[in-house]
Design an enzyme around this catalytic site. Sequence first.
Site, short mmCIF file in Angstrom:
data_model
loop_
_atom_site.label_atom_id
_atom_site.label_comp_id
_atom_site.label_asym_id
_atom_site.label_seq_id
_atom_site.Cartn_x
_atom_site.Cartn_y
_atom_site.Cartn_z
N ASN A 173 16.12 -28.05 4.14
CA ASN A 173 15.21 -29.16 3.89
C ASN A 173 13.83 -28.90 4.47
O ASN A 173 12.80 -29.14 3.82
CB ASN A 173 15.78 -30.45 4.48
CG ASN A 173 17.06 -30.89 3.82
OD1 ASN A 173 17.54 -30.25 2.88
ND2 ASN A 173 17.65 -31.98 4.30
N HIS A 219 -22.25 -42.63 -26.21
CA HIS A 219 -21.42 -43.10 -27.34
C HIS A 219 -21.42 -42.09 -28.48
O HIS A 219 -21.18 -42.45 -29.63
CB HIS A 219 -21.92 -44.46 -27.86
CG HIS A 219 -22.07 -45.50 -26.81
ND1 HIS A 219 -21.03 -46.29 -26.39
CD2 HIS A 219 -23.15 -45.88 -26.08
CE1 HIS A 219 -21.46 -47.12 -25.44
NE2 HIS A 219 -22.75 -46.89 -25.24
N SER A 340 -9.17 -16.92 -38.70
CA SER A 340 -8.14 -17.64 -39.44
C SER A 340 -7.28 -16.65 -40.21
O SER A 340 -7.77 -15.63 -40.70
CB SER A 340 -8.78 -18.63 -40.42
OG SER A 340 -7.85 -19.08 -41.38
N LYS A 346 -13.88 -17.84 -41.10
CA LYS A 346 -13.75 -18.67 -39.91
C LYS A 346 -14.01 -17.89 -38.62
O LYS A 346 -13.62 -16.75 -38.47
CB LYS A 346 -12.36 -19.30 -39.83
CG LYS A 346 -12.06 -20.33 -40.90
CD LYS A 346 -12.96 -21.57 -40.75
CE LYS A 346 -12.72 -22.34 -39.48
NZ LYS A 346 -11.37 -22.92 -39.38
N ASN A 348 -13.50 -19.32 -34.74
CA ASN A 348 -13.08 -20.51 -34.01
C ASN A 348 -13.23 -20.35 -32.50
O ASN A 348 -12.88 -19.30 -31.95
CB ASN A 348 -11.60 -20.80 -34.30
CG ASN A 348 -11.34 -21.03 -35.78
OD1 ASN A 348 -12.15 -21.62 -36.48
ND2 ASN A 348 -10.21 -20.52 -36.26
N GLU A 353 -10.70 -24.89 -27.15
CA GLU A 353 -9.75 -25.84 -27.74
C GLU A 353 -8.46 -25.86 -26.91
O GLU A 353 -7.87 -26.92 -26.68
CB GLU A 353 -9.44 -25.45 -29.18
CG GLU A 353 -10.62 -25.60 -30.13
CD GLU A 353 -10.27 -25.13 -31.54
OE1 GLU A 353 -9.25 -25.58 -32.08
OE2 GLU A 353 -11.02 -24.29 -32.08
N TYR A 380 15.29 -36.25 2.76
CA TYR A 380 15.36 -35.32 1.63
C TYR A 380 16.42 -35.75 0.63
O TYR A 380 17.50 -36.21 0.99
CB TYR A 380 15.68 -33.90 2.13
CG TYR A 380 15.74 -32.90 1.00
CD1 TYR A 380 14.59 -32.32 0.50
CD2 TYR A 380 16.96 -32.57 0.40
CE1 TYR A 380 14.63 -31.43 -0.57
CE2 TYR A 380 17.01 -31.67 -0.65
CZ TYR A 380 15.84 -31.12 -1.13
OH TYR A 380 15.88 -30.24 -2.19
N GLN A 385 14.10 -30.90 -5.66
CA GLN A 385 14.11 -29.56 -6.22
C GLN A 385 13.24 -29.49 -7.47
O GLN A 385 12.67 -28.45 -7.79
CB GLN A 385 15.55 -29.15 -6.58
CG GLN A 385 15.66 -27.78 -7.22
CD GLN A 385 17.11 -27.35 -7.40
OE1 GLN A 385 17.85 -27.22 -6.44
NE2 GLN A 385 17.52 -27.16 -8.66
N LYS A 388 9.03 -28.34 -8.01
CA LYS A 388 8.40 -27.02 -8.04
C LYS A 388 7.86 -26.64 -9.41
O LYS A 388 6.76 -26.10 -9.53
CB LYS A 388 9.39 -25.96 -7.55
CG LYS A 388 9.88 -26.17 -6.13
CD LYS A 388 10.91 -25.15 -5.73
CE LYS A 388 11.64 -25.55 -4.47
NZ LYS A 388 12.44 -26.78 -4.66
#
Length: 525
Positions: A173, A219, A340, A346, A348, A353, A380, A385, A388
């Site tokens: 513990n 906005h 793409s 394309k 990107n 993203e 504990y 467990q 993690k």
Amino acid sequence: MASSTSAGAAFSRSLRLRSPFLNPIKFSQFGFFRSKSLPLILPCLALDASVTSVSAKGEMEKENKLWGGRFEEGVHESVERFTESVSFEAEELWVHDIRGSIAHANMLAAQGLITEGDRDLIIEGLGKIKTKIETGEFVWRKDREDVHMNIEAALTDMIGEPAKKLHTARSRNDQVVTDIRLWCRDAIDRILIRIKQLQAQLVLLALRNDGLIVPGYTHLQRAQPVLLQHLLLSYVEQLERDAGRLINCRERLNFSPLGACALAGTGLPIERFMTSQELAFTAPLRNSIDAVSDRDFLLELISANSITAVHLSRIGEEWVLWASEEFGFIIPSDSVSTGSSIMPQKKNPDPMELVRGKSARVIGDLISLLVLCKGLPSAYNRDLQEDKEPLFDSVKAIIGMLEVTSVFAANITFNGERIRSSLPAGYLDATTLADYLVKKGMPFRTSHDVVGRAVALCIAKKCQLSDLSLDDLRGINSIFEKDVYDFLGVENAVNKFTSYGSTGSGEVQKQLQFWCSKLDITSAE
């Protein structure tokens, strides 16, 4: 086929025995026991048998658990698989576990709880285990449950009886939470380095774009003109707060739980201040119950990571928009772009993203840990467990997000021509015109109305505020004079900002000087 039918009947009987709610006759109406399908089912039955029973041979092959003295039966395989944590924690925690064990062994010897000879054997053995782990020779065993038991059992295999003394006045513990605090301390240091690297890239990007004015948005609508440098430095400020939260978190987590044992401490004459000092903690935690159960520091760390992730996501959103054809303000290099599989044209901005997308993971890790902790009783509980995996995931994600954002920032250019051509739209100098009227003695609310009517006239005439004649302006209000044109246009508007921290050239230069000094940046290169 007879054997298949017999197997199906046996399975049907087992269902009937296991649950009163399953009727094999009705169950078979759905076709599950048709003879032609049984060959497909039989492999699954064999797998189920291996999961639900433990063979005598398997029992003989298993070693006794280090905690198994009061148990008469071995652990069921499904329970062992479900409860083990070594598969996801070993790689992260082993170095800290060994470090903590060495400190503990030194303390036990100093307090006369083990001999110096035993201590030396333990430390030498731990060193050999460390080498084996580093070279990939160490075998992690799931039946030994976790990183602590794997290392202790391996040490026992290596040096025998002295290894059994290492766990004196220590529980898993306090051991695990010591490991986690040490891991978090190192993780924070790694994150702080990445934050500083990104701050430096953003400042360098600002230095390379001196004087470039961009539309400022509220906005997502055109609002006021701002220097691009000012906008980039706003990101730097956000990251500085992120760093501050992590530094504060590090200070609070840097206390040692080692020696708190299971929850109540120990009656053995240990010296917790010695292990605390050797592990570079500030001091031992005062309360042993709190020491083994506290996970506030994890909540703080993952919360700080979540706020950082939100900041990075917002940068990502802005840069993805600005890289679009509709904006065209940013040109990412090929090295930070992808294509793409179907559309040849394309290009990107995928890294940003994914930064935006991975923020959801980091926030989700925080929610997982909050929900995990919310219903736990004192001290504990095995639930912990589960702390993690969200922790490791959060740190890994945030480090990756910071790194790729730094790389992206170093590999983009701002399309000055496109940006400048976009500036006339949106009446970005309207607020500066209102300030002009305030300087003439007009109340701000009145000036707001007057400028609103001037904008309406521009819309009707399809022109900019700077295109209005003095007669046009005086037709709205006689207060206007020739000096009004010193306030119109985005360049004039930016130059009129003088308040502390504003987007005015002088103020932005002060901000740049501050960050160059703080981050040790001497030039834009």
